[in-house]
Design a protein around this motif. Structure first.
Motif, PDB file in Angstrom:
ATOM      1  N   ILE A 245       6.546  58.742 -22.072  1.00 56.50           N
ATOM      2  CA  ILE A 245       6.610  60.064 -21.450  1.00 56.50           C
ATOM      3  C   ILE A 245       7.619  60.001 -20.310  1.00 56.50           C
ATOM      4  CG2 ILE A 245       5.289  61.943 -20.405  1.00 56.50           C
ATOM      5  CD1 ILE A 245       4.196  61.134 -23.146  1.00 56.50           C
ATOM      6  N   GLY A 246       8.526  60.957 -20.255  1.00 57.54           N
ATOM      7  CA  GLY A 246       9.530  60.939 -19.191  1.00 57.54           C
ATOM      8  C   GLY A 246      10.393  59.697 -19.281  1.00 57.54           C
ATOM      9  N   ASP A 247      10.587  59.005 -18.163  1.00 59.57           N
ATOM     10  CA  ASP A 247      11.382  57.781 -18.164  1.00 59.57           C
ATOM     11  C   ASP A 247      10.686  56.642 -18.883  1.00 59.57           C
ATOM     12  OD1 ASP A 247      13.336  59.088 -16.811  1.00 59.57           O
ATOM     13  OD2 ASP A 247      13.168  57.938 -14.948  1.00 59.57           O
ATOM     14  N   PHE A 272      11.502  71.138  -8.530  1.00 57.86           N
ATOM     15  CA  PHE A 272      11.593  69.682  -8.608  1.00 57.86           C
ATOM     16  C   PHE A 272      13.058  69.269  -8.677  1.00 57.86           C
ATOM     17  CE2 PHE A 272       7.355  70.593 -10.065  1.00 57.86           C
ATOM     18  CZ  PHE A 272       6.578  69.522  -9.600  1.00 57.86           C
ATOM     19  N   LEU A 273      13.394  68.190  -7.983  1.00 59.18           N
ATOM     20  CA  LEU A 273      14.768  67.711  -7.945  1.00 59.18           C
ATOM     21  C   LEU A 273      15.081  66.728  -9.064  1.00 59.18           C
ATOM     22  CD1 LEU A 273      15.250  67.253  -4.081  1.00 59.18           C
ATOM     23  CD2 LEU A 273      15.507  69.312  -5.501  1.00 59.18           C
ATOM     24  N   SER A 274      14.067  66.276  -9.771  1.00 54.54           N
ATOM     25  CA  SER A 274      14.247  65.374 -10.910  1.00 54.54           C
ATOM     26  C   SER A 274      13.009  65.479 -11.788  1.00 54.54           C
ATOM     27  CB  SER A 274      14.464  63.928 -10.450  1.00 54.54           C
ATOM     28  OG  SER A 274      13.359  63.474  -9.670  1.00 54.54           O
ATOM     29  N   ASN A 275      13.037  64.791 -12.916  1.00 53.03           N
ATOM     30  CA  ASN A 275      11.898  64.857 -13.836  1.00 53.03           C
ATOM     31  C   ASN A 275      11.640  63.502 -14.482  1.00 53.03           C
ATOM     32  OD1 ASN A 275       9.764  65.898 -15.331  1.00 53.03           O
ATOM     33  ND2 ASN A 275      11.070  66.811 -16.905  1.00 53.03           N
ATOM     34  N   HIS A 276      11.516  62.483 -13.648  1.00 50.97           N
ATOM     35  CA  HIS A 276      11.214  61.149 -14.167  1.00 50.97           C
ATOM     36  C   HIS A 276       9.841  61.110 -14.832  1.00 50.97           C
ATOM     37  CE1 HIS A 276      14.761  59.512 -12.226  1.00 50.97           C
ATOM     38  NE2 HIS A 276      14.384  60.042 -11.073  1.00 50.97           N
ATOM     39  N   ALA A 277       8.923  61.956 -14.396  1.00 55.59           N
ATOM     40  CA  ALA A 277       7.557  61.950 -14.916  1.00 55.59           C
ATOM     41  C   ALA A 277       7.431  62.655 -16.264  1.00 55.59           C
ATOM     42  CB  ALA A 277       6.602  62.593 -13.906  1.00 55.59           C
ATOM     43  N   GLY A 278       8.491  63.298 -16.719  1.00 56.02           N
ATOM     44  CA  GLY A 278       8.443  63.966 -18.005  1.00 56.02           C
ATOM     45  C   GLY A 278       7.565  65.196 -18.023  1.00 56.02           C
TER      46      GLY A 278
END
Length: 356
Positions: A245-247, A272-278
């Motif tokens: 999921i995500g990264d 959100f500034l990023s979406n590493h968590a998917g």
């Protein structure tokens, strides 16, 4: 055989075998008054259908779906929707030579040990043919989600060859036989897979599925997490050996500062500034894109001789003839989309049940 049902409020059971007369599904929990006809389902089955290029199995199946129950005058009634897809191009004789042998990497041995019976005709229930029913169910799930939630997938890796994320173009996905979002990668994959196919071998792949427009709040803590249900859904697809999921596993290489998806105030809620968590935190959707990737192993049925044993325990060799995908991951793209839609539909209905 237990274990053929999936979901909580939006729940389905698939039935049928690879070389039986038909396969299908019964879907329970479909809300009433949704527009639904065979024409709404067929385009997704056509996307998964075999025999559309030299890079997939040449089994010729129309995969025409029939709705047997659960609709009236083009709308769902709230009762179970029953779906059927006839098998029209079975060639069970292709498997007669391996009736007593176990294909390495396949489910032949484990099914035989569990049930004491061997359906050697293309793997029977363990065949990827079963996934046609899921794709049909996924089309109904998309009706539950509505137009505001878009689910789409792409092949992002074939064997050791990755796409370039900077060249990602959704318009390219339907322009090549690999559902690849990178035009240059798709061109190189063509010659690569030709070599694999002509050698009588196979190769694995990685598929990415994204859901855009899913609201924040889907999922539940601990044992009903949205991401755990998504992981389970993808792992139920034949030949899938890993999900992230995500990264995913790449997150293990990041320091906390980089992995954290920082937030700022936006006009319509947090930004959100990023979406590493998917798109999932604590098992609950954030409102960002939900991103899932899964790895599909190489097709187990290959022409290259492999060492194995037979049902008497005697050592032997096996060559699997017939019509097989050199990269089964290609047709896994619409299957992954379907399972994502199914999980989101289930959680959306659960969330609605909580509303006052």
């Amino acid at each position: 055989m237990a274990g053929n049902s999936f979901g909580t409020l939006f729940r389905f059971t698939t039935w049928g075998e690879s070389h039986g007369p038909a396969l299908g599904a019964v879907v329970d929990g479909v809300p009433p008054l949704l527009d639904l006809s065979e024409d709404d389902i067929q385009p997704y089955l056509d996307k998964r259908r075999p025999g559309q290029s030299r890079y997939t199995t040449q089994r010729r199946e129309a995969d025409q779906v029939r709705i047997l129950s659960g609709t009236f005058e083009g709308k769902t009634t709230g009762t179970p929707v029953s779906l059927m897809i006839e098998n029209t191009d079975q060639r069970s004789k292709d498997y007669s030579e391996i009736a007593r042998k176990f294909r390495p990497g396949h489910a032949d041995y484990t099914y035989w040990k569990k049930y004491g019976i061997r359906d050697y005709r293309g793997g029977g229930r363990s065949s990827a043919r079963e996934t046609a029913a899921r794709v049909a169910v996924g089309a109904i799930a998309r009706k539950v989600l509505g137009d505001s939630i878009k689910v789409r997938g792409a092949l992002v890796q074939m064997g050791p060859h990755h796409i370039d994320p900077d060249r990602w173009d959704w318009d390219q996905v339907d322009q090549n036989p690999f559902f690849c979002p990178d035009e240059q990668a798709a061109e190189s994959w063509a010659s690569y897979l030709d070599g694999v196919r002509k050698a009588g071998s196979s190769i694995g792949a990685v598929i990415e599925v994204r859901a855009e427009g899913a609201p924040a709040g889907l999922g539940a803590p601990i044992y009903d997490k949205l991401d755990s249900d998504l992981a389970r859904a993808m792992m139920t697809i034949n030949a899938v050996k890993g999900v992230e999921i995500g990264d995913g596993f790449a997150a293990a290489e990041l320091p906390g500062e980089d992995n954290a998806d920082e937030m700022r105030a936006g006009n319509e809620g947090p930004r959100f500034l990023s979406n590493h968590a998917g798109g999932v935190l604590g098992g609950i959707s954030t409102g960002q894109d939900i991103v899932v990737r899964f790895a599909v192993k190489p097709t187990s049925s290959i022409l290259t001789p492999r060492r194995t044993i037979d049902i008497d325990g005697q050592e032997t060799e096996i060559v699997t003839k017939g019509r097989h995908d050199p990269c089964v991951g290609i047709r896994a793209v619409p299957i992954g989309e379907a399972m994502m839609a199914i999980v989101l539909a289930d959680h959306l209905l659960r969330q609605r049940a909580l509303a006052p």
